[in-house]
Design a protein around this motif. Sequence first.
Motif, short mmCIF file in Angstrom:
data_model
loop_
_atom_site.label_atom_id
_atom_site.label_comp_id
_atom_site.label_asym_id
_atom_site.label_seq_id
_atom_site.Cartn_x
_atom_site.Cartn_y
_atom_site.Cartn_z
N ILE A 205 0.91 -1.44 0.20
CA ILE A 205 -0.09 -0.30 -0.20
C ILE A 205 0.88 1.51 0.13
O ILE A 205 0.75 2.20 -0.45
N LEU A 206 2.06 1.43 0.61
CA LEU A 206 2.95 2.73 0.51
C LEU A 206 3.16 2.95 -0.51
O LEU A 206 3.53 3.53 -0.76
N SER A 207 3.89 1.44 -1.38
CA SER A 207 4.21 1.50 -2.19
C SER A 207 4.01 1.68 -3.61
O SER A 207 4.11 2.57 -4.54
N THR A 208 2.47 1.83 -3.73
CA THR A 208 1.61 2.11 -5.00
C THR A 208 1.00 3.27 -4.48
O THR A 208 0.05 3.29 -5.22
N GLY A 209 -0.09 3.54 -3.40
CA GLY A 209 -0.98 3.95 -2.88
C GLY A 209 -0.41 5.22 -2.61
O GLY A 209 -1.45 6.24 -2.27
N LEU A 210 0.54 5.86 -2.47
CA LEU A 210 1.17 7.16 -1.98
C LEU A 210 1.43 8.55 -2.75
O LEU A 210 2.19 7.94 -3.22
#
Length: 301
Positions: A256-261
């Motif tokens: 989530i951190l790598s793709t969603g921020l």
Amino acid sequence: MFFFILGILALIVGFAVNTPSLAFARFSRPLKVVGTILVSIGFLSSSVRQIDAGTVGVQSLFGSVQERVLESGLSFVNPLVSITEFDIKTQNYTMSAVHDEGNNEGDDAIRVLAADGLEVVIDLTVLYRVIPSESPQIYRSIGTDYTNKVVRPITRTRIRDNAVYYDAVALYSTKRDEFQTRIYKTIEADFRKRGLLLEQLLIRNINLPASVKTTIESKINAEQDAQKMQFVLQKERQEAERKRVEAQGIADYQKILSTGLSDRQLQYEQIKAQRELAASPNAKIIVLGGRGNVPLILNDK
């Protein structure tokens, strides 16, 4: 009965000396009076019989057993009958391998062969009592020693007859209650035919051969070890599942951190962090415009 016999003797002597030519003729009348009184007392005392509590009386006249049963207390009977008392309270008969524990001295346990050919030693206690209304029939056909003539042989025979349907290990463990119920029904039916009521049948102990006992103990220990190992394996599976879930959660978080921020969200998070750092007593110097627009924080310590 003593007074009755004494009175008869007094009457006989009274009539014997009732001859004017004898010197004792004057004692004839007093002897007759005393004899009559003694006979009356003997007759009355012999007609009233006391039956103790917890027993019944069976009447026998010249070898003929009467059907009337005398209950506990005082009863008026024929003075010539003989009365035999029967105990109607609960009685027990124990057959045990332990010395002086059973009714017979020494080893009196019941040895039977199970279905698998192994010898099993059974300690047993029988609780029974006499049916009051059947006591004349018991006296007529069995006598007073019904314990050794009925209770003991029937119990031992029926246990041997029913033990052959069970394996030794089953008698010792899983089928013990079923075996006890089965022999109770058969023994109860036989007892009733003889005028006895079976109240309870208690299997005190079942002893197996030493080799069989060792095998059973080994089997029980193996089953306990297997259950313990299953518990350990179940615990390890739960721990592995927990770690898998935890790792999956970390992986999902990183994804989530790598793709969603987005850049705007990162900038917003930087501003929030700068505010918190500015309010912290540990942040002494904050230099903005560092590499990548990331603030540089200097601590005097």
